[in-house]
Design an enzyme around this catalytic site. Sequence first.
Site, PDB file in Angstrom:
ATOM      1  N   ASP A 394      -8.386  -9.604  -4.485  1.00 15.83           N
ATOM      2  CA  ASP A 394      -9.822  -9.363  -4.402  1.00 15.83           C
ATOM      3  C   ASP A 394     -10.263  -8.791  -5.748  1.00 15.83           C
ATOM      4  O   ASP A 394      -9.428  -8.291  -6.519  1.00 15.83           O
ATOM      5  CB  ASP A 394     -10.116  -8.379  -3.268  1.00 15.83           C
ATOM      6  CG  ASP A 394     -11.573  -7.967  -3.236  1.00 15.83           C
ATOM      7  OD1 ASP A 394     -12.441  -8.858  -3.288  1.00 15.83           O
ATOM      8  OD2 ASP A 394     -11.845  -6.756  -3.185  1.00 15.83           O
ATOM      9  N   ASP A 583      -9.019  -4.405  -0.685  1.00 19.08           N
ATOM     10  CA  ASP A 583      -9.273  -3.017  -0.279  1.00 19.08           C
ATOM     11  C   ASP A 583     -10.448  -2.856   0.668  1.00 19.08           C
ATOM     12  O   ASP A 583     -10.717  -1.748   1.120  1.00 19.08           O
ATOM     13  CB  ASP A 583      -9.520  -2.154  -1.518  1.00 19.08           C
ATOM     14  CG  ASP A 583     -10.885  -2.410  -2.136  1.00 19.08           C
ATOM     15  OD1 ASP A 583     -11.321  -3.578  -2.161  1.00 19.08           O
ATOM     16  OD2 ASP A 583     -11.526  -1.438  -2.582  1.00 19.08           O
ATOM     17  N   ASP A 587     -12.016  -8.024   3.218  1.00 17.33           N
ATOM     18  CA  ASP A 587     -10.694  -8.579   2.903  1.00 17.33           C
ATOM     19  C   ASP A 587      -9.753  -8.570   4.102  1.00 17.33           C
ATOM     20  O   ASP A 587      -8.680  -9.173   4.055  1.00 17.33           O
ATOM     21  CB  ASP A 587     -10.034  -7.778   1.769  1.00 17.33           C
ATOM     22  CG  ASP A 587     -10.855  -7.791   0.491  1.00 17.33           C
ATOM     23  OD1 ASP A 587     -11.354  -8.869   0.128  1.00 17.33           O
ATOM     24  OD2 ASP A 587     -11.004  -6.726  -0.127  1.00 17.33           O
TER      25      ASP A 587
END
Length: 693
Positions: A394, A583, A587
């Site tokens: 990410d 995080d 996600d």
Amino acid sequence: MTEALASAAFLPEPLPLCAHCGLPLARSGRSEGPLYCCSGCALAHRITGGEAGHGRATGLLMAVGIGAFLAINVMMLSLILYTGTAEADRLAGEAWVRWALLLLATPAVILLGGPFLARGLFRLGRLRLDADVLIAVGVLAAYVHSARSVIRGEGHLYLDTAMGILLFVTLGRYLEASARARTTDALAGLERQMPEVARRLGADGAEEAVPVAALVAGDRVRVRPGERLPADGVVAVGEASVSQAEITGEPLPLAAAPGTRVAAGTLCLDGSLVIEVERSGGETTLARLVRLVEQARGGGYPLAPLVDRFAAAFVPGVLVLAAGTFAWWALAADTGTALMCTLSVLLIACPCTIGIAVPLAVTVASGRAARAGVLVRSGQVFERLAKSRRVFFDKTGTLTRGELVLEKVEPAPGVTAEQLLAVAAALEEGSEHPIARAVRAAAGIPGLPCHGFRALPGRGVVGIVEIGGVRVEARLGTAEHTGAEARGEAPAATVVHLSVGGRPWGGLVLSDEIRPESAPAVAALANRGLTIEVLSGDHPAAVAALGRRLPGVRAEGGLSPEAKLARVAASVAAGEHPVMVGDGVNDAPALSGSAVAVTLESGTDLAREVAEVTILGGDLSRLPWLVDLARRTLQTARRSLIWALAYNGIGLALAVAGKLHPVFGAVAMVTSSLLVVLRSQRLARVKLPGGAW
């Protein structure tokens, strides 16, 4: 993004849930009675009698504690049978010692082994052979043979071996089941962020407090500053900044105005909005995001644990060999001899070394990883990580810090950079907007007084600033920096423009700062043969700019949680054993669907609970080190299993021939376990990141 998650075609039919941890099952198995996702959950549920969630945790710990106490006493008392003193020989020959061992071992087998022994026998009946079957065969063979020896008053006892296996395996299964139940708690906590009451507007414009569950499409609700949106919908009236970082990962709040689509669970930072409801309840973006996480976790990862694959080949061979041994000795001698030899075959095949080979290696590796600031929740992570060929990252909060920082000050002619920054900081003193925090951090403590501060929802701030003793109106607002790329800056950077007394004073360029360790960590992973991709919900131009700073990395932005999960699922189907590093809540589905889910200590509660690896301090340079440790751990576990297979092979040959002496069996078992322990301890000497020991 909201429309993508709203697509009902993507979501499969509801799956049955685990009776202990509440997570969905990949398959129903049998239709009657409680269902479990693993033997650890079966253990927790059946001992406590709980119906869902954690069950009665106190009762479970008490039952496991009693079983462990009995098992330890069996192992301690069994030392009498292995010592060579005259007093030990006298005690070993007394019947009360044998009966005491059997009486202590029987309730321990029921308390510690009942749930997964029953599961192992059930799987054996269905010809689905795994580690539970291996444990069931070994423990029952040791217990039955020992009970027979006690009743007959002669023969060797293997109750300590059975107790050791049960104690070690039960502890591991319980810890895994507890971690899984905490994930369910995190999902429930995410849903609890939703407001319970909404302000619905009537036909006359009057507000009425109603339960969020009562909202239907077409209703209009009012959302005030600091409140979360109760449903998905479209802004009908008003302007405001809406923080949707938890859903999309975008650090910059959405400037919501009439016609803007907004999602349930996002936070209204300023201004007042009237939302026309499109979806509510279980159809909202947040609810579907939770469901994606549950289904991704419930689907399971298609790589069976190493010991399960070993058992799938080893157990059938042992069972066939035991049956052949019984038939041979029944014809060659008598039924009693045949039974003795058959039990010897099953006993020497008892998975003492096999049972500790993999768990011990991953336990030592987990301890070493913890010293390096990397928390690994499951032992299976090491095997999956060692086989991984692709890593997905990410962007916001993972490769970048997830906070805006001032990149450049662009004053207009006649204005200094210090003056521009001082006025901007004075204006932002009364705001908690992410841009305001970045401006104040760059300027330090403002020295200019500001009066009449007002936030312009979604557009900026305005106030009266004293400059040289003269009060003048100043405005600060955002816009896309369309000319940035031509000047060599990151495209789509956030720019705030300042005007004082109606005259432009220039602008401040802000961006999401990349972590200093991101580029070295990505390069190190690539050097280990891993393909790196960035999957982000941020603006595609900003993600592309990040990709240019990480050579050889493919970066794609504007992805919904559903799209991230689909990309991860495609990598899983291709056999790449992908790692997902993220995080945020957005996600979580991709983390759940990956082979190895990695998050940072600063991640959201849901990300930390879903992830199997947590990097403390957010230092991504520890991830390549963890890959090296995982590869070495898998190599150690495989070599230990090869040794265990050789040891069992020699013992089985002697047992089939009727020449397996109990003393040989005991000494060989201890020696074999000791070698596995020494081999695994090498992992405790792996260098820590940075070369420290």
